[in-house]
Design an enzyme around this catalytic site. Sequence first.
Site, PDB file in Angstrom:
ATOM      1  N   LYS A 236      13.785   0.794  23.630  1.00 19.16           N
ATOM      2  CA  LYS A 236      14.808   1.853  23.631  1.00 19.16           C
ATOM      3  C   LYS A 236      14.469   2.917  22.588  1.00 19.16           C
ATOM      4  CE  LYS A 236      19.183   2.487  21.953  1.00 19.16           C
ATOM      5  NZ  LYS A 236      20.038   1.823  21.029  1.00 19.16           N
TER       6      LYS A 236
ATOM      7  N   ASP B  61      21.318   2.694  26.346  1.00 17.83           N
ATOM      8  CA  ASP B  61      22.136   2.240  25.213  1.00 17.83           C
ATOM      9  C   ASP B  61      23.452   1.710  25.782  1.00 17.83           C
ATOM     10  OD1 ASP B  61      23.663   4.405  25.910  1.00 17.83           O
ATOM     11  OD2 ASP B  61      23.944   5.106  23.854  1.00 17.83           O
TER      12      ASP B  61
END
Length: 211
Positions: free
Chosen positions: A123, A142
Site C-alpha cells: 500500500k 486503505d
Amino acid sequence: MCMKNKKLAKQIITILKKKFPAPECALIHNNPWQLLVATILSAQCTDKRVNMVTPALFKKFPTIADFAGANLPELEKAIYSTGFFRNKAKNIVACAQALLEKYAGQIPASLDELVNLPGVGRKTASVILGTAFGKAEGIVVDTHVARLSKRMGLTAESDPLRIERDLMQTIEKKYWVEFSHLLILHGRECCTARKPDCESCELESICPRLL
Ligand code: SF4
C-alpha cells in the site's frame, strides 16, 4: 470481472471527479522521501494527525541522512502521537539507512524495489509510486477504499490484496491512482464508516448500498 462492474466503476469515477475535480493525496509533503515518511506514519492513524506531526518532524530531521542517523528516543518522541511510534521510528530509520546504502539517498520508482525497503508494504509503495512518480503499478486500498468498494459492489472481498486484485480487473489503469484519491475523499466526507449519508450522496442512484 463482469461488464456491469466496469460500467459502475466508470460512472463512480465520472460522478466523483465532478465533486472532487483535483483529487490529491491528503498527506502534506515536499518530496518523495517526506511522502514515504508520512505514509509510514499514517498506518493506524488519520492523515489529519500525521499532518499535525510532520511539519515539526521535517524541520527537526530535514534530510534522509538526518533520519538515518536519528537518535531513536528523540524520533519516537517526535512521532509519538501517531501511535505504534516505536515500530514506526525503527522502520523509518532502517528505511533511511537502506536508501542511503542501496540507492544513494534516492527513492526507487518501482514497486519491487519499494516493497523491499523496511516498513514499506504494497500500500505504501503504491502511494509513493502514484503520488510522487505518477506511476500506477497497483491501487491503494486503505480503509476507505476497502469500505466503499464493498458497499458499492465492486468487490465482495475483505482482504486488501484481494480487493486490489478485483479493482485492478475492473478499473482502467489510467484511473488507478485517481480512483483511490476519489474514494478516500468521498469516504471521509459522505460515505463514512459509521454513518453513510446516502440521502445526500451523489452516487445514491447507482450505488447498491451493500451496507
Ligand atoms: S449511496 Fe450510501 S453507501 Fe453508496 S456511496 Fe453513497 S453514502 Fe456510500
